[in-house]
Design an enzyme around this catalytic site. Structure first.
Site, PDB file in Angstrom:
ATOM      1  CG  ASP A  28      -1.105  70.730  65.898  1.00 42.61           C
ATOM      2  OD1 ASP A  28      -1.584  70.125  64.932  1.00 42.61           O
ATOM      3  OD2 ASP A  28      -0.260  71.634  65.784  1.00 42.61           O
ATOM      4  N   GLY A  30      -5.381  67.169  69.435  1.00 39.08           N
ATOM      5  CA  GLY A  30      -5.622  65.725  69.529  1.00 39.08           C
ATOM      6  C   GLY A  30      -6.956  65.360  68.895  1.00 39.08           C
ATOM      7  N   GLY A  55      -2.865  68.261  60.229  1.00 38.38           N
ATOM      8  CA  GLY A  55      -2.118  67.026  60.428  1.00 38.38           C
ATOM      9  C   GLY A  55      -2.728  66.339  61.623  1.00 38.38           C
ATOM     10  CG  HIS A  56      -6.365  65.713  61.962  1.00 37.80           C
ATOM     11  ND1 HIS A  56      -7.682  65.812  61.607  1.00 37.80           N
ATOM     12  CD2 HIS A  56      -5.944  66.991  62.167  1.00 37.80           C
ATOM     13  CE1 HIS A  56      -8.028  67.091  61.571  1.00 37.80           C
ATOM     14  NE2 HIS A  56      -6.991  67.825  61.900  1.00 37.80           N
ATOM     15  CB  THR A 327       5.564  72.238  58.946  1.00 37.75           C
ATOM     16  OG1 THR A 327       5.177  72.556  60.282  1.00 37.75           O
ATOM     17  CG2 THR A 327       4.502  72.748  57.990  1.00 37.75           C
ATOM     18  N   GLY A 328       6.711  69.565  60.779  1.00 39.21           N
ATOM     19  CA  GLY A 328       7.816  69.165  61.652  1.00 39.21           C
ATOM     20  C   GLY A 328       8.347  70.295  62.530  1.00 39.21           C
TER      21      GLY A 328
HETATM   22  P1  GDP Z   1      -4.779  67.171  65.803  1.00 38.46           P
HETATM   23  O1  GDP Z   1      -4.219  68.015  64.705  1.00 38.46           O
HETATM   24  O2  GDP Z   1      -5.705  67.920  66.684  1.00 38.46           O
HETATM   25  O3  GDP Z   1      -5.384  65.888  65.301  1.00 38.46           O
HETATM   26  O4  GDP Z   1      -3.543  66.765  66.710  1.00 38.46           O
HETATM   27  P2  GDP Z   1      -2.117  66.236  66.204  1.00 38.46           P
HETATM   28  O5  GDP Z   1      -2.265  64.844  65.744  1.00 38.46           O
HETATM   29  O6  GDP Z   1      -1.488  67.205  65.269  1.00 38.46           O
HETATM   30  O7  GDP Z   1      -1.273  66.358  67.531  1.00 38.46           O
HETATM   31  C1  GDP Z   1      -1.621  65.656  68.673  1.00 38.46           C
HETATM   32  C2  GDP Z   1      -0.448  64.701  69.051  1.00 38.46           C
HETATM   33  O8  GDP Z   1      -0.610  64.253  70.363  1.00 38.46           O
HETATM   34  C3  GDP Z   1      -0.416  63.452  68.210  1.00 38.46           C
HETATM   35  O9  GDP Z   1       0.915  63.048  68.060  1.00 38.46           O
HETATM   36  C4  GDP Z   1      -1.207  62.442  69.042  1.00 38.46           C
HETATM   37  O10 GDP Z   1      -0.837  61.104  68.780  1.00 38.46           O
HETATM   38  C5  GDP Z   1      -0.803  62.836  70.418  1.00 38.46           C
HETATM   39  N1  GDP Z   1      -1.799  62.640  71.497  1.00 38.46           N
HETATM   40  C6  GDP Z   1      -3.159  62.698  71.418  1.00 38.46           C
HETATM   41  N2  GDP Z   1      -3.686  62.575  72.660  1.00 38.46           N
HETATM   42  C7  GDP Z   1      -2.651  62.452  73.514  1.00 38.46           C
HETATM   43  C8  GDP Z   1      -2.559  62.340  74.941  1.00 38.46           C
HETATM   44  O11 GDP Z   1      -3.538  62.327  75.677  1.00 38.46           O
HETATM   45  N3  GDP Z   1      -1.304  62.251  75.478  1.00 38.46           N
HETATM   46  C9  GDP Z   1      -0.173  62.278  74.701  1.00 38.46           C
HETATM   47  N4  GDP Z   1       1.009  62.181  75.310  1.00 38.46           N
HETATM   48  N5  GDP Z   1      -0.233  62.406  73.363  1.00 38.46           N
HETATM   49  C10 GDP Z   1      -1.448  62.498  72.786  1.00 38.46           C
HETATM   50  P1  IMO Z   2      -4.566  70.725  62.717  1.00 43.65           P
HETATM   51  O1  IMO Z   2      -5.797  70.299  61.986  1.00 43.65           O
HETATM   52  C1  IMO Z   2      -1.702  73.817  63.923  1.00 43.65           C
HETATM   53  C2  IMO Z   2      -1.538  77.430  61.442  1.00 43.65           C
HETATM   54  C3  IMO Z   2      -0.204  77.583  60.726  1.00 43.65           C
HETATM   55  C4  IMO Z   2      -0.132  79.094  60.601  1.00 43.65           C
HETATM   56  C5  IMO Z   2      -1.587  79.482  60.362  1.00 43.65           C
HETATM   57  C6  IMO Z   2      -1.923  79.699  58.900  1.00 43.65           C
HETATM   58  O2  IMO Z   2      -3.454  69.738  62.634  1.00 43.65           O
HETATM   59  O3  IMO Z   2      -4.876  71.149  64.100  1.00 43.65           O
HETATM   60  P2  IMO Z   2      -2.191  78.055  56.816  1.00 43.65           P
HETATM   61  O4  IMO Z   2      -1.219  77.096  56.184  1.00 43.65           O
HETATM   62  O5  IMO Z   2      -3.453  77.402  57.272  1.00 43.65           O
HETATM   63  O6  IMO Z   2      -2.450  79.244  55.947  1.00 43.65           O
HETATM   64  O7  IMO Z   2      -1.428  78.621  58.113  1.00 43.65           O
HETATM   65  O8  IMO Z   2      -2.380  78.434  60.874  1.00 43.65           O
HETATM   66  N1  IMO Z   2      -2.208  76.121  61.233  1.00 43.65           N
HETATM   67  C7  IMO Z   2      -2.169  75.112  62.103  1.00 43.65           C
HETATM   68  N2  IMO Z   2      -1.512  74.977  63.268  1.00 43.65           N
HETATM   69  N3  IMO Z   2      -2.494  72.812  63.487  1.00 43.65           N
HETATM   70  C8  IMO Z   2      -3.169  72.942  62.322  1.00 43.65           C
HETATM   71  O9  IMO Z   2      -4.051  72.015  61.887  1.00 43.65           O
HETATM   72  C9  IMO Z   2      -3.012  74.112  61.554  1.00 43.65           C
HETATM   73  N4  IMO Z   2      -3.511  74.548  60.384  1.00 43.65           N
HETATM   74  C10 IMO Z   2      -3.024  75.786  60.200  1.00 43.65           C
HETATM   75  O10 IMO Z   2       0.859  77.048  61.471  1.00 43.65           O
HETATM   76  O11 IMO Z   2       0.244  79.653  61.846  1.00 43.65           O
HETATM   77 MG    MG Z   3      -2.391  68.581  63.910  1.00 45.88          MG
END
Ligand code: GDP
Ligand code: IMO
Ligand code: MG
Length: 451
Positions: A28, A30, A55-56, A327-328
């Site tokens: 997560d 970004g 979750g991107h 997962t929220g």
């Molecule tokens: P990923 O799994 O690495 O793709 O990241 P996620 O999408 O799960 O989580 C990143 C969250 O931060 C998302 O809701 C993006 O829209 C948001 N985001 C990304 N860059 C920035 C930033 O520079 N500032 C803020 N406030 N939010 C960001």
């Molecule tokens: P992105 O791509 C954050 C974490 C889970 C758990 C562990 C194992 O959005 O960055 P799994 O379901 O893979 O067997 O869970 O890894 N986890 C993540 N945490 N972002 C993710 O993906 C993750 N993918 C797995 O929360 O702790």
């Molecule tokens: Mg993510």
């Protein structure tokens, strides 16, 4: 026939102009935003690991897209989007994702899925949930049990699907969905095995092969236009002089081999996973971009040395909207842990980093960064990849001045408050790598590019 020497030279040349985007923390960071940004400079975006645990989130013109399996490059019209052989594909999730893209008028006709990618079957998700449940009943509060607590998985069947791939004979691959005879044989075998081994874990639940064959065949019919030999496709793409952008899922600290085992995911989440996950050698890959937040977060269980279970952590969670895309769940938040990020930089052999979420840190009087750990009274500089040791370390902090101004509208590095600039420079100096991108908000436009 084309000269094989010139074909190989063309592939190497295009690979040298190709790049990767990988996460440097516990996910997560970004990655979705940065992939979407850099996709404009490449011809194809390729996922190589993980599955629907990812979750991107990508924000374009105020619209937010939450992608789990489809590469984030899909939001660029006509861009080839490839799900590589290293990704475990849950067809139910993929179908929902394709439908939501259709509903948003996003053209996904350039999506291709590797025939060799393992399929996440319903019994994988059941086993994932059942193992977590079993672990939770074994938790003993009076004993230090960091290694046998629930992992807090996403329950997307990731671990069991990768385990099945390693078990081989009963593993259904995406290409099998359109090979009826083989599909039947594999599912019948899998059911026989699961019904004998899993039933006691699942309160007696068993699987009906005919039902699963119908489910898999239905998905095969829908997915057929997308299924391909991804290795050939990627080799041809490179041979044509077109470039690839590899999209990492999860984060380096969740790597199956080099993360804090056992609180990790089940794939190679770093640039090291690109080779096996796609078949393309990364020896000559042009650039590895690591993505890191300006602080630390983690979802699920496992040690997190800089976690802040207090008002500061709460403020970061609220300002950063730190709730999981998949997962929220509320994400655990804390100060930036540079020891773990340096471990991730080295594993990935990063050329540059994208520092995201700097805007979230506005308003703190001071900012702390962890620059060493204390373990058994001694200072250590390395990241212990064993969760038991990692759970015993104490962070050693350096304190830097904070910045009070909101920075979401800033578009150049020089226009950032001087203390925000100093925070970025301190990170660069510690890690020995430049922050080529600084992100100050979720939207494509909320980005400072420095190179
Ligand atoms: P990923 O799994 O690495 O793709 O990241 P996620 O999408 O799960 O989580 C990143 C969250 O931060 C998302 O809701 C993006 O829209 C948001 N985001 C990304 N860059 C920035 C930033 O520079 N500032 C803020 N406030 N939010 C960001
Ligand atoms: P992105 O791509 C954050 C974490 C889970 C758990 C562990 C194992 O959005 O960055 P799994 O379901 O893979 O067997 O869970 O890894 N986890 C993540 N945490 N972002 C993710 O993906 C993750 N993918 C797995 O929360 O702790
Ligand atoms: Mg993510």
């Amino acid at each position: 026939m084309t000269d094989p020497r010139s074909t190989r030279a063309a592939i190497r040349h295009a690979l040298g102009r190709s790049a990767a985007v990988v996460g440097l923390q516990w996910g997560d960071e970004g990655k979705g935003k940065i992939v979407d940004l850099l996709a404009a400079e490449h011809d194809a975006v390729v996922r190589y690991n993980g599955g629907a645990n990812a979750g991107h989130t990508v924000a374009v013109d105020g619209k937010r897209f939450g992608l789990h399996l489809v590469p984030s490059g899909v939001l660029h019209k006509g861009k080839l989007a490839v799900i590589g052989n290293g990704v475990v594909v849950d067809p139910d999730v993929l179908m929902v994702e394709l439908e939501s893209l259709e509903a948003a008028n996003v053209d996904h006709s350039a999506l291709r899925i590797s025939a060799a990618a393992p399929v996440v079957m319903p019994y994988h998700k059941d086993e994932d949930a059942a193992r977590e449940k079993l672990l939770s009943t074994r938790r003993a509060p009076d004993v230090h049990s960091a290694d046998t607590e629930p992992i807090g998985t996403t329950r997307r069947g990731i671990g069991p699907a990768y385990a099945e791939k390693a078990q081989r004979a009963s593993a259904v691959r995406v290409g099998d969905l359109v090979r009826p005879k083989l599909l039947r044989k594999k599912i019948e075998l899998a059911c026989e095995i699961k019904n004998r081994t899993l039933a006691p874990l699942l309160d007696g639940k068993t699987y009906d092969a005919e039902e699963l064959i119908a489910w898999a065949t239905g998905h095969g019919e829908r997915l057929e236009p997308f299924i391909t030999n991804s290795l050939l496709l990627l080799q041809e793409t490179l041979a044509d002089g077109r470039t690839l952008l590899f999209e990492g899922a999860n984060g380096a600290l969740l790597d199956i081999d080099h993360g804090g085992h056992p609180f990790v995911t089940s794939s190679s989440t770093t640039s090291l996973g690109i080779g096996p996950g796609t078949g393309i050698s990364t020896r000559g890959l042009g650039k590895v971009n690591g993505v890191m937040k300006a602080y630390q977060t983690r979802v699920g269980a496992g040690p997190m040395p800089t976690e802040l279970d207090n008002a500061i952590g709460e403020r970061i969670r609220e300002r950063g909207r730190e709730f999981g895309t998949t997962t929220g769940r509320p994400r655990r938040c804390g100060w930036l842990d540079l020891v773990s990020v340096r471990h991730a930089i080295n594993l990935n052999d990063c050329d540059a980093v994208a520092l995201t979420m700097l805007d979230v840190l506005a308003g703190f009087e001071e900012l702390k960064v962890c620059t060493a750990y204390r373990l058994d009274g001694e200072e250590i500089q390395y990241f212990p990849v064993d969760a038991v040791d990692l759970s015993r370390v104490e962070p050693v902090y350096e304190t830097l001045p904070g910045f009070s101004e909101e920075i979401m509208d800033v578009r150049s590095f020089d226009a950032l408050p001087s203390t925000a600039q100093a925070y970025v420079r301190a990170i660069e100096d510690f890690l020995g790598v430049d922050a080529a991108i600084v992100s100050v908000g979720p939207d494509r436009t909320q980005t400072i590019r420095r190179s």
